[in-house]
Scaffold this motif. Structure first.
Motif, PDB file in Angstrom:
ATOM      1  N   UNK A 169     -88.889  22.722 -21.317  1.00 42.63           N
ATOM      2  CA  UNK A 169     -87.833  21.715 -21.163  1.00 42.63           C
ATOM      3  C   UNK A 169     -88.154  20.691 -20.072  1.00 42.63           C
ATOM      4  N   UNK A 170     -89.020  21.034 -19.130  1.00 45.21           N
ATOM      5  CA  UNK A 170     -89.355  20.110 -18.046  1.00 45.21           C
ATOM      6  C   UNK A 170     -90.597  19.275 -18.360  1.00 45.21           C
ATOM      7  N   UNK A 171     -91.027  19.269 -19.609  1.00 45.60           N
ATOM      8  CA  UNK A 171     -92.209  18.488 -19.979  1.00 45.60           C
ATOM      9  C   UNK A 171     -92.062  17.025 -19.555  1.00 45.60           C
ATOM     10  N   UNK A 172     -90.955  16.397 -19.931  1.00 44.99           N
ATOM     11  CA  UNK A 172     -90.780  14.979 -19.616  1.00 44.99           C
ATOM     12  C   UNK A 172     -90.638  14.757 -18.112  1.00 44.99           C
ATOM     13  N   UNK A 173     -89.938  15.675 -17.434  1.00 50.79           N
ATOM     14  CA  UNK A 173     -89.794  15.558 -15.986  1.00 50.79           C
ATOM     15  C   UNK A 173     -91.155  15.595 -15.300  1.00 50.79           C
ATOM     16  N   UNK A 174     -92.045  16.475 -15.775  1.00 53.47           N
ATOM     17  CA  UNK A 174     -93.372  16.570 -15.169  1.00 53.47           C
ATOM     18  C   UNK A 174     -94.126  15.257 -15.292  1.00 53.47           C
ATOM     19  N   UNK A 175     -94.002  14.602 -16.447  1.00 52.87           N
ATOM     20  CA  UNK A 175     -94.657  13.302 -16.618  1.00 52.87           C
ATOM     21  C   UNK A 175     -94.078  12.274 -15.649  1.00 52.87           C
ATOM     22  N   UNK A 176     -92.748  12.234 -15.569  1.00 52.81           N
ATOM     23  CA  UNK A 176     -92.093  11.267 -14.683  1.00 52.81           C
ATOM     24  C   UNK A 176     -92.475  11.510 -13.226  1.00 52.81           C
ATOM     25  N   UNK A 177     -92.561  12.782 -12.841  1.00 52.06           N
ATOM     26  CA  UNK A 177     -92.930  13.116 -11.456  1.00 52.06           C
ATOM     27  C   UNK A 177     -94.319  12.614 -11.106  1.00 52.06           C
ATOM     28  N   UNK A 178     -95.175  12.482 -12.109  1.00 51.96           N
ATOM     29  CA  UNK A 178     -96.532  11.976 -11.900  1.00 51.96           C
ATOM     30  C   UNK A 178     -96.639  10.476 -12.182  1.00 51.96           C
ATOM     31  N   UNK A 179     -95.509   9.806 -12.395  1.00 56.36           N
ATOM     32  CA  UNK A 179     -95.528   8.376 -12.665  1.00 56.36           C
ATOM     33  C   UNK A 179     -96.017   8.037 -14.055  1.00 56.36           C
ATOM     34  N   UNK A 180     -95.896   8.960 -14.997  1.00 51.22           N
ATOM     35  CA  UNK A 180     -96.379   8.762 -16.354  1.00 51.22           C
ATOM     36  C   UNK A 180     -95.214   8.662 -17.335  1.00 51.22           C
ATOM     37  N   UNK A 181     -95.423   7.948 -18.420  1.00 51.40           N
ATOM     38  CA  UNK A 181     -94.413   7.842 -19.465  1.00 51.40           C
ATOM     39  C   UNK A 181     -94.487   9.082 -20.353  1.00 51.40           C
ATOM     40  N   UNK A 182     -93.368   9.800 -20.525  1.00 50.47           N
ATOM     41  CA  UNK A 182     -93.400  11.000 -21.371  1.00 50.47           C
ATOM     42  C   UNK A 182     -93.742  10.652 -22.812  1.00 50.47           C
ATOM     43  N   UNK A 183     -94.420  11.529 -23.521  1.00 46.36           N
ATOM     44  CA  UNK A 183     -94.709  11.297 -24.938  1.00 46.36           C
ATOM     45  C   UNK A 183     -93.426  11.141 -25.742  1.00 46.36           C
ATOM     46  N   UNK A 184     -93.478  10.345 -26.782  1.00 48.89           N
ATOM     47  CA  UNK A 184     -92.287  10.089 -27.589  1.00 48.89           C
ATOM     48  C   UNK A 184     -91.927  11.264 -28.477  1.00 48.89           C
ATOM     49  N   UNK A 185     -92.941  11.982 -28.970  1.00 48.17           N
ATOM     50  CA  UNK A 185     -92.673  13.052 -29.921  1.00 48.17           C
ATOM     51  C   UNK A 185     -92.698  14.421 -29.244  1.00 48.17           C
ATOM     52  N   UNK A 186     -91.984  15.363 -29.845  1.00 47.46           N
ATOM     53  CA  UNK A 186     -91.984  16.734 -29.354  1.00 47.46           C
ATOM     54  C   UNK A 186     -93.307  17.420 -29.669  1.00 47.46           C
ATOM     55  N   UNK A 187     -93.622  18.442 -28.888  1.00 47.13           N
ATOM     56  CA  UNK A 187     -94.774  19.292 -29.161  1.00 47.13           C
ATOM     57  C   UNK A 187     -94.289  20.608 -29.758  1.00 47.13           C
ATOM     58  N   UNK A 188     -95.179  21.306 -30.406  1.00 46.60           N
ATOM     59  CA  UNK A 188     -94.941  22.679 -30.814  1.00 46.60           C
ATOM     60  C   UNK A 188     -95.569  23.575 -29.755  1.00 46.60           C
ATOM     61  N   UNK A 189     -94.817  24.541 -29.265  1.00 50.68           N
ATOM     62  CA  UNK A 189     -95.317  25.490 -28.277  1.00 50.68           C
ATOM     63  C   UNK A 189     -95.122  26.895 -28.841  1.00 50.68           C
ATOM     64  N   UNK A 190     -96.187  27.655 -28.921  1.00 52.77           N
ATOM     65  CA  UNK A 190     -96.152  29.026 -29.431  1.00 52.77           C
ATOM     66  C   UNK A 190     -96.779  29.948 -28.394  1.00 52.77           C
ATOM     67  N   UNK A 191     -95.967  30.863 -27.859  1.00 57.37           N
ATOM     68  CA  UNK A 191     -96.400  31.713 -26.749  1.00 57.37           C
ATOM     69  C   UNK A 191     -96.221  33.184 -27.105  1.00 57.37           C
ATOM     70  N   UNK A 192     -97.220  33.970 -26.808  1.00 53.95           N
ATOM     71  CA  UNK A 192     -97.163  35.402 -27.078  1.00 53.95           C
ATOM     72  C   UNK A 192     -96.567  36.120 -25.876  1.00 53.95           C
ATOM     73  N   UNK A 193     -95.413  36.740 -26.090  1.00 50.24           N
ATOM     74  CA  UNK A 193     -94.676  37.424 -25.034  1.00 50.24           C
ATOM     75  C   UNK A 193     -95.376  38.718 -24.625  1.00 50.24           C
ATOM     76  N   UNK A 194     -95.015  39.292 -23.480  1.00 52.95           N
ATOM     77  CA  UNK A 194     -95.603  40.578 -23.072  1.00 52.95           C
ATOM     78  C   UNK A 194     -95.429  41.672 -24.126  1.00 52.95           C
ATOM     79  N   UNK A 195     -94.347  41.604 -24.892  1.00 54.11           N
ATOM     80  CA  UNK A 195     -94.085  42.611 -25.930  1.00 54.11           C
ATOM     81  C   UNK A 195     -94.920  42.411 -27.179  1.00 54.11           C
ATOM     82  N   UNK A 196     -95.568  41.250 -27.305  1.00 55.48           N
ATOM     83  CA  UNK A 196     -96.292  40.898 -28.513  1.00 55.48           C
ATOM     84  C   UNK A 196     -95.516  39.970 -29.426  1.00 55.48           C
ATOM     85  N   UNK A 197     -94.220  39.788 -29.172  1.00 56.63           N
ATOM     86  CA  UNK A 197     -93.444  38.813 -29.927  1.00 56.63           C
ATOM     87  C   UNK A 197     -93.970  37.411 -29.642  1.00 56.63           C
TER      88      UNK A 197
END
Length: 264
Positions: A169-197
């Motif tokens: 959720x802080x993707x755009x904030x991170x860009x702004x904090x670095x003086x960068x324009x956030x990307x216009x489109x969303x990304x897909x993020x897929x993360x493997x949890x400790x449980x394997x989910x």
């Protein structure tokens, strides 16, 4: 409107786990250096106590919190270290008591908050759920620093989902904090949890994406490990750039941690 109770419960559990790790430390252990330059174990707990007090003011006394922000703006490069240094000078028993009292008061304030209320913060205003998520993220991250200093290997739990979600959720904030324009489109993020989910965020058909272990992603967005040491994969130039600047915490960009084997 999301019920904040689950994340508040998880914040309490994360804090209690860290409390167990620190409750019986010797004075010498409180003075051990952690991976954060200049910070001992005592500084880490003092910082958590200080930030919990700040969050409590944000939830219960907006005017007092805004006065705290003015102090921060007057010394943006040192106010965090100064807060940690002040608390670290306390005797360990007093520091523990201060931390416990502050986090208990914050826990109750968040549970008693009016539905839909939003509170000021150093970044964008936060709901009760968002505030609890941010506190959990910091408690987990600083707990890692303490565990590293003590030579303890922690077991990671499903509570990481809160840190991962905040990192997305802080993707755009991170860009702004670095003086960068956030990307216009969303990304897909897929993360493997400790449980394997697999925890997923963003459109399934997004052309730019990030994949890898949830733990590695959480280490990245809290800047507890260098990207080069993590098993994260980015597809697309914007997603790749994001992994170089990601941060889940409010405030200016941090310096992060050096890659393993990097020269001093």
């Amino acid at each position: 409107m999301a019920d904040p109770t689950p994340v508040i419960d998880d914040l309490r559990a994360e804090s209690e786990e860290l409390d167990l790790l620190t409750a019986e430390l010797s004075p010498a252990q409180w003075a051990l250096p952690t991976p954060a330059p200049g910070w001992t174990v005592a500084h880490q707990i003092a910082h958590l106590a200080w930030t919990d007090r700040s969050a409590l003011l944000a939830v219960t006394d907006a005017d007092a919190f805004h006065a705290l922000v003015e102090k921060a703006l007057a010394a943006p490069g040192s106010f965090v270290d100064e807060g940690a240094e002040e608390g670290a000078r306390l005797a360990p028993a007093e520091l523990l008591s201060t931390w416990r009292e502050g986090r208990t008061a914050l826990d109750q304030a968040l549970r008693n908050a009016s539905p839909g209320a939003r509170f000021p913060w150093y970044g964008p205003p936060m709901s009760a759920a968002s505030m609890a998520t941010a506190r959990l993220m910091e408690t987990w991250a600083h707990g890692l620093d303490i565990a590293d200093a003590l030579g303890v290997v922690r077991t990671h739990t499903a509570r990481l989902r809160h840190v991962a979600r905040l990192g997305v959720r802080t993707r755009d904030f991170a860009h702004t904090a670095h003086g960068l324009t956030p990307p216009a489109e969303e990304f897909r993020v897929e993360l493997t949890a400790p449980s394997g989910d697999v925890w997923t965020y963003g459109p399934e058909d997004a052309p730019q994406r990030v994949t890898g272990p949830a733990l590695d992603f959480c280490l990245l967005v809290t800047q507890r490990a260098h990207r080069a040491d993590l098993a994260l994969t980015a597809v697309g130039p914007d997603a790749d750039r994001w992994l170089d600047i990601a941060q889940a915490f409010a405030g200016p960009p941090g310096t992060g941690r050096p890659a393993k084997g990097a020269s001093a």
